[in-house]
Scaffold this motif. Structure first.
Motif, short mmCIF file in Angstrom:
data_model
loop_
_atom_site.label_atom_id
_atom_site.label_comp_id
_atom_site.label_asym_id
_atom_site.label_seq_id
_atom_site.Cartn_x
_atom_site.Cartn_y
_atom_site.Cartn_z
N PHE A 1 0.93 -1.39 0.18
CA PHE A 1 -0.16 -0.05 -0.19
C PHE A 1 1.01 0.98 0.12
O PHE A 1 0.78 2.39 -0.88
CB PHE A 1 -0.97 0.14 0.97
CG PHE A 1 -2.35 -0.88 0.76
CD1 PHE A 1 -3.35 -0.60 1.25
CD2 PHE A 1 -1.88 -2.36 0.91
CE1 PHE A 1 -4.58 -1.15 1.39
CE2 PHE A 1 -3.49 -3.02 0.85
CZ PHE A 1 -4.47 -1.97 0.64
N ILE A 2 1.97 1.44 0.52
CA ILE A 2 3.19 2.46 0.60
C ILE A 2 3.39 2.30 -0.77
O ILE A 2 3.91 3.88 -0.74
CB ILE A 2 3.96 2.35 2.25
CG1 ILE A 2 4.87 1.34 2.07
CG2 ILE A 2 2.83 2.70 3.14
CD1 ILE A 2 5.46 1.51 3.13
N THR A 3 3.33 1.65 -1.31
CA THR A 3 4.24 1.77 -2.17
C THR A 3 2.93 1.80 -3.54
O THR A 3 3.68 4.07 -4.31
CB THR A 3 4.71 0.79 -3.11
OG1 THR A 3 6.06 -0.09 -2.36
CG2 THR A 3 5.40 0.15 -4.54
N ARG A 4 1.96 2.13 -3.88
CA ARG A 4 0.64 2.43 -4.87
C ARG A 4 0.00 3.63 -4.19
O ARG A 4 -0.73 4.50 -4.59
CB ARG A 4 -0.41 1.64 -4.68
CG ARG A 4 0.05 0.12 -5.24
CD ARG A 4 -0.76 -1.20 -5.57
NE ARG A 4 -0.60 -1.64 -4.33
CZ ARG A 4 -2.39 -1.80 -3.75
NH1 ARG A 4 -2.95 -0.92 -3.94
NH2 ARG A 4 -2.31 -2.64 -1.99
N MET A 5 0.41 4.18 -2.93
CA MET A 5 -0.30 4.95 -2.11
C MET A 5 -0.41 6.68 -2.67
O MET A 5 -1.10 7.13 -2.92
CB MET A 5 -0.54 5.59 -0.55
CG MET A 5 1.56 5.89 -0.03
SD MET A 5 1.37 6.21 1.79
CE MET A 5 3.28 5.90 1.26
N ASN A 6 0.42 6.90 -3.68
CA ASN A 6 0.94 8.12 -4.47
C ASN A 6 0.17 7.79 -5.79
O ASN A 6 0.63 8.81 -6.51
CB ASN A 6 2.35 9.12 -4.30
CG ASN A 6 3.28 7.90 -4.92
OD1 ASN A 6 2.41 6.46 -5.96
ND2 ASN A 6 4.10 8.27 -5.88
N ASN A 7 -0.70 7.06 -6.44
CA ASN A 7 -0.90 6.67 -7.40
C ASN A 7 -2.38 6.60 -7.04
O ASN A 7 -3.08 6.26 -7.90
CB ASN A 7 -0.34 5.71 -8.47
CG ASN A 7 -0.46 5.94 -9.85
OD1 ASN A 7 -1.47 6.14 -10.45
ND2 ASN A 7 -0.07 4.69 -10.33
N LEU A 8 -2.88 7.58 -7.06
CA LEU A 8 -4.64 8.16 -6.26
C LEU A 8 -5.40 8.89 -7.00
O LEU A 8 -6.30 9.51 -7.27
CB LEU A 8 -5.29 7.93 -5.35
CG LEU A 8 -4.49 6.74 -4.26
CD1 LEU A 8 -4.58 7.12 -2.77
CD2 LEU A 8 -4.77 4.98 -5.03
N GLY A 9 -4.46 9.49 -8.26
CA GLY A 9 -5.38 10.55 -8.81
C GLY A 9 -5.92 11.78 -8.33
O GLY A 9 -4.46 12.37 -7.06
N CYS A 10 -6.61 12.56 -8.52
CA CYS A 10 -7.33 13.91 -7.80
C CYS A 10 -8.71 13.42 -7.57
O CYS A 10 -9.43 14.28 -7.60
CB CYS A 10 -6.85 14.82 -8.32
SG CYS A 10 -5.10 15.04 -9.30
N PRO A 11 -8.87 12.27 -6.14
CA PRO A 11 -10.42 12.70 -5.66
C PRO A 11 -10.92 13.65 -4.72
O PRO A 11 -9.83 14.35 -3.92
CB PRO A 11 -10.00 11.02 -5.14
CG PRO A 11 -8.68 11.12 -4.71
CD PRO A 11 -7.44 11.74 -5.82
N ASP A 12 -11.90 13.20 -4.65
CA ASP A 12 -12.62 13.58 -3.25
C ASP A 12 -12.27 13.44 -2.73
O ASP A 12 -12.67 14.35 -0.70
CB ASP A 12 -14.26 14.61 -3.95
CG ASP A 12 -14.01 15.61 -4.98
OD1 ASP A 12 -13.20 16.42 -5.06
OD2 ASP A 12 -14.52 14.83 -5.97
N ILE A 13 -12.81 11.52 -2.34
CA ILE A 13 -12.86 10.83 -1.59
C ILE A 13 -11.36 9.76 -2.44
O ILE A 13 -11.40 9.84 -2.94
CB ILE A 13 -14.25 10.78 -1.84
CG1 ILE A 13 -15.27 11.70 -1.28
CG2 ILE A 13 -14.15 8.87 -0.23
CD1 ILE A 13 -17.00 10.74 -1.00
N ILE A 14 -11.38 9.29 -0.48
CA ILE A 14 -10.51 7.82 -0.79
C ILE A 14 -10.09 7.48 0.20
O ILE A 14 -11.04 7.27 1.16
CB ILE A 14 -8.90 8.33 -0.26
CG1 ILE A 14 -8.51 9.60 -0.79
CG2 ILE A 14 -8.46 6.67 -0.81
CD1 ILE A 14 -6.56 9.90 -1.11
#
Length: 230
Positions: A103-116
């Motif tokens: 998760f800590i490797t992938r957490m910077n690749n979530l786009g620009c959302p309003d909710i995560i």
């Protein structure tokens, strides 16, 4: 003709405004949130396929918890970065190095959302990763191979990486007590809502159609309650 062109222009402006007003949702997850061809990147490992598994009755993306939640609330999907079998920390099954999928490797690749929505810790529990100590600063790479330091590192990073974004943590039921306590303690430290799921129906260790609906309903109930308290 000019009048009709002007009318069409205003209709387009209004429809664009409505679309832009819809909140977007991104997901950082493991197998529970996967579905074939609905992940980014598409190379992420999948557990739910378009071809029904013998040990689980989920047969459509529309039956997944996240698709149901997004559709029923009028949101739209930004990015679903879920990876089957992934752990929050860098340690995986058989004590293997999972730093390529954590998760800590992938957490910077979530786009620009309003909710995560972060839906994790299941594999950390199942794989019996090192639990570690509570640590809220000065993380070394070695620290991130243990659950508690990695969990704290992830939440702090995400709050800084995604300012003014609503972040929720979904905590699976039937996990080890020390994992549950750690998640709730660290979420409380960062003031991130933790949604403790209860009695989710599962087949093959994963949510069934009924289980997916239960997740959706419990998620909606939690958020509705949160909003009523504001």
């Amino acid at each position: 003709m000019k009048k009709y062109s002007l009318l069409l222009f205003f209709i387009l402006i209004c429809s664009t405004g409505i679309a832009q007003s819809r909140k977007s949702v991104s997901i950082l997850g493991d197998s529970y949130s996967t579905y074939e061809h609905y992940l980014y990147p598409d190379t992420n490992a999948v557990w739910y396929f378009q071809k029904v598994r013998a040990n689980n009755n989920v047969s459509s993306v529309t039956q997944t918890w996240w698709h149901k939640f997004i559709k029923e609330n009028g949101y739209h999907l930004c990015i679903n970065n879920s990876f089957s079998g992934s752990t929050i920390c860098h340690t995986g099954y058989r004590k293997e190095d999972y730093s390529n999928r954590s998760f800590i490797t992938r957490m910077n690749n979530l786009g620009c959302p309003d909710i995560i929505f972060i839906f994790g810790a299941t594999n950390d529990s199942w794989a019996e990763v090192p639990i570690g100590e509570y640590q809220y600063q000065n993380w070394s790479k070695k620290d991130l191979y243990s659950f508690r330091p990695a969990m704290a590192y992830m939440l702090e990073y995400m709050q800084n990486r995604y300012p003014n974004v609503e972040i929720y943590f979904l905590l699976n039921c039937d996990l080890k007590i020390e994992i549950n306590e750690s998640v709730k303690t660290i979420c409380a430290h960062y003031n991130i809502p933790c949604i403790e799921l209860k009695d989710i129906d599962k087949q093959g260790g994963h949510p069934s159609i009924k289980g997916m609906e239960q997740i959706n309903e419990q998620l909606k109930a939690f958020i509705t309650q949160q909003k009523s308290m504001k």
